[in-house]
Design a protein around this motif. Sequence first.
Motif, PDB file in Angstrom:
ATOM      1  N   TYR A  42       0.846  -1.198   0.000  1.00  0.00           N
ATOM      2  CA  TYR A  42       0.000   0.000   0.000  1.00  0.00           C
ATOM      3  C   TYR A  42       0.878   1.244   0.000  1.00  0.00           C
ATOM      4  O   TYR A  42       2.051   1.204   0.356  1.00  0.00           O
ATOM      5  CB  TYR A  42      -1.000  -0.001   1.148  1.00  0.00           C
ATOM      6  CG  TYR A  42      -0.450   0.034   2.559  1.00  0.00           C
ATOM      7  CD1 TYR A  42       0.268   1.128   3.039  1.00  0.00           C
ATOM      8  CD2 TYR A  42      -0.698  -1.009   3.448  1.00  0.00           C
ATOM      9  CE1 TYR A  42       0.739   1.180   4.336  1.00  0.00           C
ATOM     10  CE2 TYR A  42      -0.221  -0.977   4.751  1.00  0.00           C
ATOM     11  CZ  TYR A  42       0.496   0.128   5.176  1.00  0.00           C
ATOM     12  OH  TYR A  42       0.962   0.182   6.467  1.00  0.00           O
ATOM     13  N   ASP A  46      -3.663   5.614   0.005  1.00  0.00           N
ATOM     14  CA  ASP A  46      -4.497   4.460  -0.313  1.00  0.00           C
ATOM     15  C   ASP A  46      -5.569   4.291   0.760  1.00  0.00           C
ATOM     16  O   ASP A  46      -5.424   4.771   1.890  1.00  0.00           O
ATOM     17  CB  ASP A  46      -3.666   3.174  -0.372  1.00  0.00           C
ATOM     18  CG  ASP A  46      -2.917   3.008  -1.679  1.00  0.00           C
ATOM     19  OD1 ASP A  46      -3.087   3.838  -2.592  1.00  0.00           O
ATOM     20  OD2 ASP A  46      -2.155   2.019  -1.784  1.00  0.00           O
ATOM     21  N   VAL A  48      -7.401   1.206   2.756  1.00  0.00           N
ATOM     22  CA  VAL A  48      -7.303  -0.219   3.050  1.00  0.00           C
ATOM     23  C   VAL A  48      -8.525  -0.612   3.872  1.00  0.00           C
ATOM     24  O   VAL A  48      -8.983   0.155   4.725  1.00  0.00           O
ATOM     25  CB  VAL A  48      -5.995  -0.514   3.829  1.00  0.00           C
ATOM     26  CG1 VAL A  48      -5.941  -1.954   4.285  1.00  0.00           C
ATOM     27  CG2 VAL A  48      -4.786  -0.168   2.975  1.00  0.00           C
TER      28      VAL A  48
END
Length: 193
Positions: A42, A46, A48
């Motif tokens: 990642y 980003d 998640v």
Amino acid sequence: HEDMNGSAVALALVLAAAEMNLPVAIDCWLAIAHNHLSPGAYKQNDIVTALDGTTIEIVHTDAEGRMVLADTLLMATGGKKSVKPDLVIDFATLTGSMHVALGARYSGVFASSDKLGSLAVAAGQASGERICVFPLDEDYDPALDSKVADVKQCTLDGEADHILAARFLQRFTHKRPWLHVDLSASSCSGGLS
């Protein structure tokens, strides 16, 4: 070696309990992460998704420990299992700000209740470990508010990161009795007197 001390402590506790034949049931989860670059890693900004569906905005890629620990806490606190643990304790060399706050002679503890925090301090005194209880107040949460996800993983300003990390992790404990031990004292090479 340094940044794996949390898992080392957890494993050592299980081994000690087994060798002493303690009449306790212990589930030991090792939240192990390795911070490497790869095409699948990642990146900053980003989003998640944790195991429970919580979306997390990545702010700093070096805060990978709290990401792995979040999912580990979800699994350890029962998730969808009907059996819930009486107590969850996590050990981690999680934040540099804990080391800044305490140096290398104490470890910081965050507790889901004052009683649990007092028990941690007493256990530390009985075993020769120096423990300091830190606040876990809700008014730290706005620093983790995200415009693009349910929560930010951390902030970039670094202020009170040890407290923010604990507030972040508490979201993943299913409100079980919980102690978070940030092991800054694990690097005290001269020992304690």
